[in-house]
Write an enzyme that holds these catalytic residues in place. Structure first.
Site, PDB file in Angstrom:
ATOM      1  N   SER A  94      14.514   8.408 -28.824  1.00 42.73           N
ATOM      2  CA  SER A  94      14.173   9.334 -27.736  1.00 42.73           C
ATOM      3  C   SER A  94      13.491   8.637 -26.562  1.00 42.73           C
ATOM      4  O   SER A  94      13.136   9.286 -25.577  1.00 42.73           O
ATOM      5  CB  SER A  94      13.243  10.419 -28.276  1.00 42.73           C
ATOM      6  OG  SER A  94      12.190   9.811 -28.980  1.00 42.73           O
ATOM      7  N   THR A 107       9.448  12.331 -26.264  1.00 42.05           N
ATOM      8  CA  THR A 107       8.895  11.447 -25.241  1.00 42.05           C
ATOM      9  C   THR A 107       7.566  10.867 -25.701  1.00 42.05           C
ATOM     10  O   THR A 107       6.809  11.539 -26.394  1.00 42.05           O
ATOM     11  CB  THR A 107       8.611  12.312 -23.995  1.00 42.05           C
ATOM     12  OG1 THR A 107       9.852  12.767 -23.503  1.00 42.05           O
ATOM     13  CG2 THR A 107       7.861  11.574 -22.924  1.00 42.05           C
ATOM     14  N   THR A 127      10.745   8.179 -21.442  1.00 39.24           N
ATOM     15  CA  THR A 127      11.666   8.932 -22.300  1.00 39.24           C
ATOM     16  C   THR A 127      13.120   8.620 -21.970  1.00 39.24           C
ATOM     17  O   THR A 127      13.424   8.171 -20.853  1.00 39.24           O
ATOM     18  CB  THR A 127      11.436  10.451 -22.089  1.00 39.24           C
ATOM     19  OG1 THR A 127      12.171  11.178 -23.065  1.00 39.24           O
ATOM     20  CG2 THR A 127      11.867  10.926 -20.714  1.00 39.24           C
ATOM     21  N   ARG A 171      20.941  14.267 -15.000  1.00 36.17           N
ATOM     22  CA  ARG A 171      19.808  15.167 -15.253  1.00 36.17           C
ATOM     23  C   ARG A 171      18.501  14.363 -15.355  1.00 36.17           C
ATOM     24  O   ARG A 171      18.434  13.331 -16.014  1.00 36.17           O
ATOM     25  CB  ARG A 171      20.048  15.940 -16.563  1.00 36.17           C
ATOM     26  CG  ARG A 171      18.925  16.913 -16.951  1.00 36.17           C
ATOM     27  CD  ARG A 171      17.930  16.300 -17.904  1.00 36.17           C
ATOM     28  NE  ARG A 171      16.947  17.274 -18.401  1.00 36.17           N
ATOM     29  CZ  ARG A 171      15.842  16.922 -19.064  1.00 36.17           C
ATOM     30  NH1 ARG A 171      15.591  15.651 -19.288  1.00 36.17           N
ATOM     31  NH2 ARG A 171      15.010  17.837 -19.485  1.00 36.17           N
ATOM     32  N   GLY A 175       8.654  17.669 -24.674  1.00 32.80           N
ATOM     33  CA  GLY A 175       9.398  18.890 -24.968  1.00 32.80           C
ATOM     34  C   GLY A 175      10.394  19.198 -23.869  1.00 32.80           C
ATOM     35  O   GLY A 175      10.809  18.300 -23.129  1.00 32.80           O
TER      36      GLY A 175
HETATM   37  C1  SD4 Z   1      12.590  15.749 -20.948  1.00 35.06           C
HETATM   38  N1  SD4 Z   1      10.333  16.112 -21.657  1.00 35.06           N
HETATM   39  O1  SD4 Z   1      13.347  14.923 -20.481  1.00 35.06           O
HETATM   40  C2  SD4 Z   1      11.468  15.256 -21.829  1.00 35.06           C
HETATM   41  C3  SD4 Z   1      11.965  15.196 -23.216  1.00 35.06           C
HETATM   42  C4  SD4 Z   1      10.878  15.138 -24.203  1.00 35.06           C
HETATM   43  O2  SD4 Z   1       9.994  15.118 -26.213  1.00 35.06           O
HETATM   44  O3  SD4 Z   1       9.775  15.251 -23.969  1.00 35.06           O
HETATM   45  N2  SD4 Z   1      11.033  15.016 -25.394  1.00 35.06           N
HETATM   46  O4  SD4 Z   1      12.718  16.953 -20.789  1.00 35.06           O
END
Ligand code: SD4
Length: 330
Positions: free
Chosen positions: A90, A191, A209, A219, A243
Site C-alpha cells: 500500500s 498509508t 502511499t 487519481r 483510509g
Molecule cells: C488514499 N488515503 O489515497 C489514501 C489511502 C490510504 O490507508 O490511506 N490507505 O485515499
C-alpha cells in the site's frame, strides 16, 4: 514586584496553554507577587505513525530522535522504511497499481516552519517522500505531479525503477479477471502517516502511499495534500490520515484535527470529532474507513477511526507500542 507586564505574560501563556489543551504545563504559586511560571515536562521525543508497519518506521525515526536529531529527518527516514519494503502493498515499492497496472505514488512532508512539499501520481521512484522533501527545500513550489514530478526526481539524482513487484502484478492480474472496481476495500489501503516531536520541541510530519488499489489512472488522494492527508503547525501539533482519501479531502481532515487541538481538544478528541464530521455527512463509500493520528506540542498523542481495526504505533517514553484505536462504528 508584580508588574502589569508579568501578569500579562503569565495570563497570555495560560490562555495559550488552555487553547492547546495543555492543562498541566503551567502552574502558579499562591500569591500574585510570586507568580512563577513553571514549565512542566513536555514529553519528548515522541513519534506516532499509522498501522502496524508503523512499528518498524518508528524504530528508524527513533534512532534520529533519540540522538537529538531533527523531527523532519526522523519522519523522512521513518517512512522510507515502509516505502522500501516490497511486502507492504500500500506504500512505495510493491504498492498495488492502478487499474492500468501502473504504480502511482503520493507523498507529502511538512517541517516545523509550515513548509510543505509534495508529489502526486509519481511513477518509478521508490522513495517519493524524499522527492517531496526536495520539492519543499529546493523549489519555490509545494507540489509537483505526474511526469513533472518524475522529471524533477530524475534530474535530482533519483533512480528510475520498476515498482511493480511480482506479488503486486499477480494481484492486479487476478483483479483484472473481474475488474470489479471497489476502491474502498479496507484491506487495500494502509498509508503510512507519521508525526514526530523532537528534543528541541519541534514537530514535523510525513505521509506516503500508493493510494487506493485499482484506482482510475491519475487519481490522487488525500495523502499528498497539505491539510488533508497531513498537516503540521509547530505552535499546536500535527495530524495525518489514512483510509478513503475522498472522505478526508471533502472535510479537510488533518487541518481540522490540528485546529481542534488549537481550540483545546486532546489529540484523541480532535481525531474523533474529525471522524464524526465525515460520518455526519453520511458519505456513500462502501465499507468506509478513515482514521486519524495526532500529536500535540506537549507530546500527547492519540488516534481515532470510523471502524474497528485501525492500529497506530506510538514510540514514547522509550517504548514502541501498537495501540488499538477507538472507533465509532463496529
Ligand atoms: C488514499 N488515503 O489515497 C489514501 C489511502 C490510504 O490507508 O490511506 N490507505 O485515499
Amino acid at each position: 514586584m508584580t508588574t502589569r507586564r508579568k501578569f500579562l505574560v503569565s495570563s497570555a501563556l495560560a490562555t495559550t496553554a488552555a487553547m492547546l489543551g495543555m492543562k498541566s504545563i503551567f502552574s502558579r504559586s499562591e500569591t500574585p507577587e510570586k507568580k512563577v511560571i513553571k514549565i512542566n515536562t513536555v514529553r519528548k521525543p515522541v513519534v506516532i505513525s499509522t498501522w502496524d508497519h508503523g512499528i518498524a518506521a518508528n524504530e528508524a525515526a527513533w534512532k534520529i530522535l533519540s540522538t537529538n536529531g531533527r523531527a523532519l529527518d526522523a519522519v523522512e527516514q521513518g517512512v522510507r522504511v515502509t516505502e522500501s519494503d516490497p511486502n507492504i502493498t500500500s506504500v512505495g515499492y510493491g504498492g498495488l497499481p492502478d487499474r492500468d497496472g501502473r504504480v502511482t505514488l503520493d507523498a507529502c512532508i511538512m517541517d516545523e516552519n509550515l513548509n510543505a512539499g509534495s508529489v502526486a501520481c509519481i511513477e518509478h521512484i521508490k522513495n517519493p517522500i524524499s522527492v517531496a522533501r526536495l520539492v519543499m527545500e529546493k523549489t519555490p513550489h509545494v507540489m509537483l505531479v505526474g511526469d513533472g514530478a518524475l522529471q524533477f526526481a530524475l534530474q535530482n539524482g533519483f533512480k528510475r525503477e520498476n515498482l511493480l513487484t511480482k506479488k503486486s502484478k499477480k494481484a492486479w492480474e487476478e483483479w483484472l479477471k473481474t475488474s470489479h472496481y471497489k476502491p474502498v476495500d479496507r484491506n487495500n489501503h494502509d498509508t503510512i502517516g507519521m508525526i514526530a516531536l523532537d528534543n528541541n520541541g519541534n514537530l514535523s510530519g510525513a505521509c506516503t502511499t500508493s493510494g487506493i488499489a485499482w484506482k482510475i489512472h491519475g487519481r490522487v488522494g488525500d495523502s499528498p495534500i497539505p491539510g488533508d492527508g497531513l498537516y503540521v503547525d509547530n505552535e499546536v501539533g500535527g495530524a495525518a490520515s489514512t483510509g478513503v482519501g475522498e472522505a478526508v479531502m471533502r472535510t479537510c481532515g488533518s487541518y481540522f484535527v490540528v485546529e481542534l487541538m488549537r481550540a483545546g481538544k486532546s489529540p484523541e478528541e480532535a481525531c474523533k470529532l474529525a471522524v464524526e464530521r465525515i460520518l455526519k455527512w453520511n458519505m456513500k463509500y462502501n465499507d468506509l474507513q478513515v482514521a486519524y493520528i495526532a500529536l500535540n506540542k506537549n507530546g500527547e498523542a492519540g488516534g481515532y477511526a470510523v471502524k474497528k481495526g485501525f492500529q497506530y504505533a506510538l514510540y514514547a517514553d522509550g517504548k514502541n507500542q501498537l495501540i488499538d484505536a477507538k472507533y465509532s462504528e463496529s
